[in-house]
Scaffold this motif. Sequence first.
Motif, PDB file in Angstrom:
ATOM      1  N   ASP A 130       4.571 -26.976   3.025  1.00  0.00           N
ATOM      2  CA  ASP A 130       4.355 -28.364   3.469  1.00  0.00           C
ATOM      3  C   ASP A 130       3.022 -28.541   4.187  1.00  0.00           C
ATOM      4  OD1 ASP A 130       4.950 -27.003   5.785  1.00  0.00           O
ATOM      5  OD2 ASP A 130       6.798 -28.091   6.216  1.00  0.00           O
ATOM      6  N   GLY A 131       2.308 -27.441   4.411  1.00  0.00           N
ATOM      7  CA  GLY A 131       0.999 -27.508   5.039  1.00  0.00           C
ATOM      8  C   GLY A 131       0.565 -26.117   5.454  1.00  0.00           C
ATOM      9  N   LEU A 155      -1.954 -21.885  -5.173  1.00  0.00           N
ATOM     10  CA  LEU A 155      -1.426 -22.277  -3.866  1.00  0.00           C
ATOM     11  C   LEU A 155      -1.569 -23.781  -3.740  1.00  0.00           C
ATOM     12  CD1 LEU A 155      -1.890 -22.862  -0.611  1.00  0.00           C
ATOM     13  CD2 LEU A 155      -0.154 -21.203  -1.298  1.00  0.00           C
ATOM     14  N   ALA A 156      -0.469 -24.472  -3.459  1.00  0.00           N
ATOM     15  CA  ALA A 156      -0.498 -25.931  -3.377  1.00  0.00           C
ATOM     16  C   ALA A 156       0.111 -26.409  -2.065  1.00  0.00           C
ATOM     17  CB  ALA A 156       0.258 -26.547  -4.563  1.00  0.00           C
ATOM     18  N   VAL A 157      -0.653 -27.176  -1.297  1.00  0.00           N
ATOM     19  CA  VAL A 157      -0.190 -27.749  -0.027  1.00  0.00           C
ATOM     20  C   VAL A 157      -0.702 -29.181   0.101  1.00  0.00           C
ATOM     21  CG1 VAL A 157       0.007 -25.566   1.228  1.00  0.00           C
ATOM     22  CG2 VAL A 157      -2.184 -26.737   1.171  1.00  0.00           C
ATOM     23  N   PRO A 158       0.091 -30.050   0.720  1.00  0.00           N
ATOM     24  CA  PRO A 158      -0.394 -31.426   0.918  1.00  0.00           C
ATOM     25  C   PRO A 158      -1.559 -31.503   1.897  1.00  0.00           C
ATOM     26  CG  PRO A 158       2.011 -31.309   1.054  1.00  0.00           C
ATOM     27  CD  PRO A 158       1.500 -29.904   1.108  1.00  0.00           C
ATOM     28  N   VAL A 159      -1.520 -30.668   2.945  1.00  0.00           N
ATOM     29  CA  VAL A 159      -2.537 -30.759   3.993  1.00  0.00           C
ATOM     30  C   VAL A 159      -2.797 -29.361   4.558  1.00  0.00           C
ATOM     31  CG1 VAL A 159      -0.803 -31.237   5.776  1.00  0.00           C
ATOM     32  CG2 VAL A 159      -3.184 -31.947   6.145  1.00  0.00           C
ATOM     33  N   ALA A 160      -4.045 -29.128   4.962  1.00  0.00           N
ATOM     34  CA  ALA A 160      -4.395 -27.821   5.524  1.00  0.00           C
ATOM     35  C   ALA A 160      -5.601 -27.944   6.434  1.00  0.00           C
ATOM     36  CB  ALA A 160      -4.693 -26.819   4.411  1.00  0.00           C
ATOM     37  N   PRO A 162      -9.216 -26.893   7.581  1.00  0.00           N
ATOM     38  CA  PRO A 162     -10.336 -26.422   6.753  1.00  0.00           C
ATOM     39  C   PRO A 162     -10.500 -24.912   6.764  1.00  0.00           C
ATOM     40  CG  PRO A 162     -10.977 -28.368   7.992  1.00  0.00           C
ATOM     41  CD  PRO A 162      -9.631 -27.965   8.506  1.00  0.00           C
ATOM     42  N   GLN A 163     -10.332 -24.280   7.942  1.00  0.00           N
ATOM     43  CA  GLN A 163     -10.502 -22.826   8.001  1.00  0.00           C
ATOM     44  C   GLN A 163      -9.397 -22.104   7.244  1.00  0.00           C
ATOM     45  OE1 GLN A 163     -10.002 -24.860  10.533  1.00  0.00           O
ATOM     46  NE2 GLN A 163      -8.617 -24.006  12.105  1.00  0.00           N
ATOM     47  N   ALA A 164      -8.189 -22.685   7.255  1.00  0.00           N
ATOM     48  CA  ALA A 164      -7.085 -22.095   6.485  1.00  0.00           C
ATOM     49  C   ALA A 164      -7.375 -22.210   4.991  1.00  0.00           C
ATOM     50  CB  ALA A 164      -5.777 -22.792   6.824  1.00  0.00           C
ATOM     51  N   LEU A 165      -7.914 -23.331   4.596  1.00  0.00           N
ATOM     52  CA  LEU A 165      -8.237 -23.565   3.192  1.00  0.00           C
ATOM     53  C   LEU A 165      -9.261 -22.545   2.696  1.00  0.00           C
ATOM     54  CD1 LEU A 165      -7.047 -25.701   1.359  1.00  0.00           C
ATOM     55  CD2 LEU A 165      -9.063 -27.116   1.770  1.00  0.00           C
ATOM     56  N   GLU A 166     -10.224 -22.245   3.540  1.00  0.00           N
ATOM     57  CA  GLU A 166     -11.249 -21.269   3.172  1.00  0.00           C
ATOM     58  C   GLU A 166     -10.622 -19.891   2.958  1.00  0.00           C
ATOM     59  OE1 GLU A 166     -14.874 -19.987   2.008  1.00  0.00           O
ATOM     60  OE2 GLU A 166     -14.275 -22.050   2.460  1.00  0.00           O
ATOM     61  N   LEU A 167      -9.697 -19.502   3.839  1.00  0.00           N
ATOM     62  CA  LEU A 167      -8.997 -18.227   3.692  1.00  0.00           C
ATOM     63  C   LEU A 167      -8.214 -18.178   2.386  1.00  0.00           C
ATOM     64  CD1 LEU A 167      -7.704 -15.533   4.725  1.00  0.00           C
ATOM     65  CD2 LEU A 167      -5.971 -16.964   5.844  1.00  0.00           C
ATOM     66  N   VAL A 175      -6.488 -23.332  -5.624  1.00  0.00           N
ATOM     67  CA  VAL A 175      -5.887 -23.968  -4.450  1.00  0.00           C
ATOM     68  C   VAL A 175      -5.914 -25.469  -4.654  1.00  0.00           C
ATOM     69  CG1 VAL A 175      -6.047 -24.366  -1.971  1.00  0.00           C
ATOM     70  CG2 VAL A 175      -6.579 -22.108  -2.895  1.00  0.00           C
ATOM     71  N   VAL A 176      -4.743 -26.093  -4.502  1.00  0.00           N
ATOM     72  CA  VAL A 176      -4.629 -27.549  -4.580  1.00  0.00           C
ATOM     73  C   VAL A 176      -4.247 -28.059  -3.205  1.00  0.00           C
ATOM     74  CG1 VAL A 176      -3.450 -29.509  -5.640  1.00  0.00           C
ATOM     75  CG2 VAL A 176      -3.933 -27.453  -7.002  1.00  0.00           C
ATOM     76  N   CYS A 177      -5.082 -28.891  -2.624  1.00  0.00           N
ATOM     77  CA  CYS A 177      -4.819 -29.463  -1.300  1.00  0.00           C
ATOM     78  C   CYS A 177      -5.252 -30.917  -1.302  1.00  0.00           C
ATOM     79  CB  CYS A 177      -5.574 -28.663  -0.230  1.00  0.00           C
ATOM     80  SG  CYS A 177      -5.329 -29.279   1.448  1.00  0.00           S
ATOM     81  N   LEU A 178      -4.366 -31.808  -0.874  1.00  0.00           N
ATOM     82  CA  LEU A 178      -4.674 -33.240  -0.895  1.00  0.00           C
ATOM     83  C   LEU A 178      -5.556 -33.670   0.262  1.00  0.00           C
ATOM     84  CD1 LEU A 178      -1.116 -34.615  -1.810  1.00  0.00           C
ATOM     85  CD2 LEU A 178      -2.990 -34.005  -3.356  1.00  0.00           C
ATOM     86  N   SER A 179      -5.465 -32.976   1.384  1.00  0.00           N
ATOM     87  CA  SER A 179      -6.218 -33.393   2.561  1.00  0.00           C
ATOM     88  C   SER A 179      -6.525 -32.192   3.461  1.00  0.00           C
ATOM     89  CB  SER A 179      -5.410 -34.433   3.356  1.00  0.00           C
ATOM     90  OG  SER A 179      -6.092 -34.816   4.530  1.00  0.00           O
ATOM     91  N   ALA A 180      -7.769 -32.112   3.935  1.00  0.00           N
ATOM     92  CA  ALA A 180      -8.173 -31.044   4.864  1.00  0.00           C
ATOM     93  C   ALA A 180      -8.944 -31.671   6.027  1.00  0.00           C
ATOM     94  CB  ALA A 180      -9.025 -30.012   4.142  1.00  0.00           C
TER      95      ALA A 180
END
Length: 452
Positions: A130-131, A155-160, A162-167, A175-180
Motif C-alpha cells: 500500500d506504500g 514492484l507496484a505501490v500507490p505512493v512511496a 523518493p529515497q525508497a523509490l530509488e532503492l 517499478v510502478v508508483c503513482l506518486s512520490a
Amino acid sequence: MLFADRKAAGVRLAGEVARLDLAEPVVLGLPRGGVPVAVEVAKVLGAPLDVIVVRKLGVPFQPEVAFGAIGEDGVRLINRETVRAARLGERECARVEETERAELQRRLTHYRHGLQRIALTERTVVIVDDGAATGSTASVACTVAREHGAARVVLAVPVAAPQALELLRHEADDVVCLSAPHRFTAVGQWYEDFSQVGDEEVAALLAAAARARPAAPQRARGRPQSEHAPPRTQEVVVSAGGTALPGLLTVPEEAAGVVVFAHGSGSSRLSPRNRHVAEVLNRAGLATLLFDLLTPDEASDRAKVFDVPLLALRLTQATGWLRGRLSLHVCYFGASTGAAAALVAAAEPRSDITAIVSRGGRPDLAVSRLDAVRAPTLLIVGGADDQVLDLNRRAAALLRCEHRVGVVPGATHLFEEPGALDAVADAALDWFVRHLAPLGAAARGADEDRGT
C-alpha cells in the motif's frame, strides 16, 4: 495525490501496471496492508493472487538493524558484513531466525488455510504494497521472489518516499508508483481511510481470490498429460561399465527431459519415496530412471554402500547408457549418499547435467568436488533434521554454481510427516522445469530456423 482507501488505490494502480507487457503474471500482496491493494491489481490483470511473507532478522540488541531476512520454503538471506560488525555468533543468529521462522509460518498458516503457495518459477511476479516509506520490506520481498525462481519482478505501490523509490529501482526489474511526494512522512498520510487491516481480512481476501483463481499455466508445472495415455514404466537392465543393474524407466510422450535418481544408503530403485517423486515428475511430462547403484552382493557390503566415488562412477556410467537411448537433457535427483554421488558425477568436466535436486542429502561427502559442480543445485532438507540441515548449509557455501537450500518446515530426515514428501516433489518439479524450459525453447527455435 490522495487516495480514498486501499481499494481505490488498487484500482488506480492496476491501470498503470496493466500498461506493462507482463507474461504469466502472479500478483503477491505484502501483508497486511498490501493485500487489499493487490486484490484489485490481480483482478485487472486476470492473474492469481497470493501473499509474500518475509521476516527481517534483527540484531538482538538493536532489532531495527537487520542482519538478514527469511522467506517461505527456507529462503534465507544473510548479510555477513552486518553479522561481523555486530559480532553475532551462530547461536545468536539461529535463535533470532528460529523465532522469526515460527512467526512467518504462523502467518502463512493463518492466511492460506491450507492453500498451496503459487509456484513462481519462470513467472512474472508483481509485488504490491500500500506504500513504501523506507522500501526495506519490499526490497527483501523482491529478493525472496527471485530466490523462488521468478523470471521478472515488478514492484507496484500507490505512493512511496523518493529515497525508497530509488532503492527499489535497484531491486526490481520494473517499478510502478503513482506518486512520490517530497514531503513524505508516512504512508497513511496519503489515504483518507487508512484503517488497519487484520489477519482475518487478509485470509478472507486470499480465500475469495483462490475460488476465482484461473488455472495455473501448465508451463510452470511441466507439460499437460491429459491428452495422452498415462506413461508406462518398463523394467530395464542398465549397463554400468560391464555391471548389469536393474532399473525402472518411464518416458512420457514428448518428454521435456529425464531425471536420473540416485538412491541413498540401504535403499534401491524400489524406494517408495523416490517412486512417489518420480510419479509427480512423470505426470508433468518428465521422464525418469530409477536403478540400483549396486549389485545385491555389493549392497550387502556397508563399505560399498558409503563408497561415494564408486556410486558416482556407476551414476556416470548409467547416464552414458541412458544417453545412448534417449536424446533428452539429463537431471539428477539424489537422496542421502546418492545426493553426494550425484554431485560428484556432475562435477566431472563432461557431465553436462542440467539440474540437480538433493533430498535429505549428504553433500558433505562430496566436499572435495563441490566447487567443480556447474549444474544448478537445490538442496532440500527437513526443518527438523538439524544435523543434516547444518551439513547442507555448510556445503552450500562451497558451491560455485546456482544453488539454494530449501527447507520443508517440521519435516524429519525421511519426510514422513503429512505433506512433507509432496512438498519435496513440488519443489523438485519446479526446479527441474525452471532449468529445462529455456533449453526446450532454444531447441524449438533451432527447429524453426531449420524450417522443420
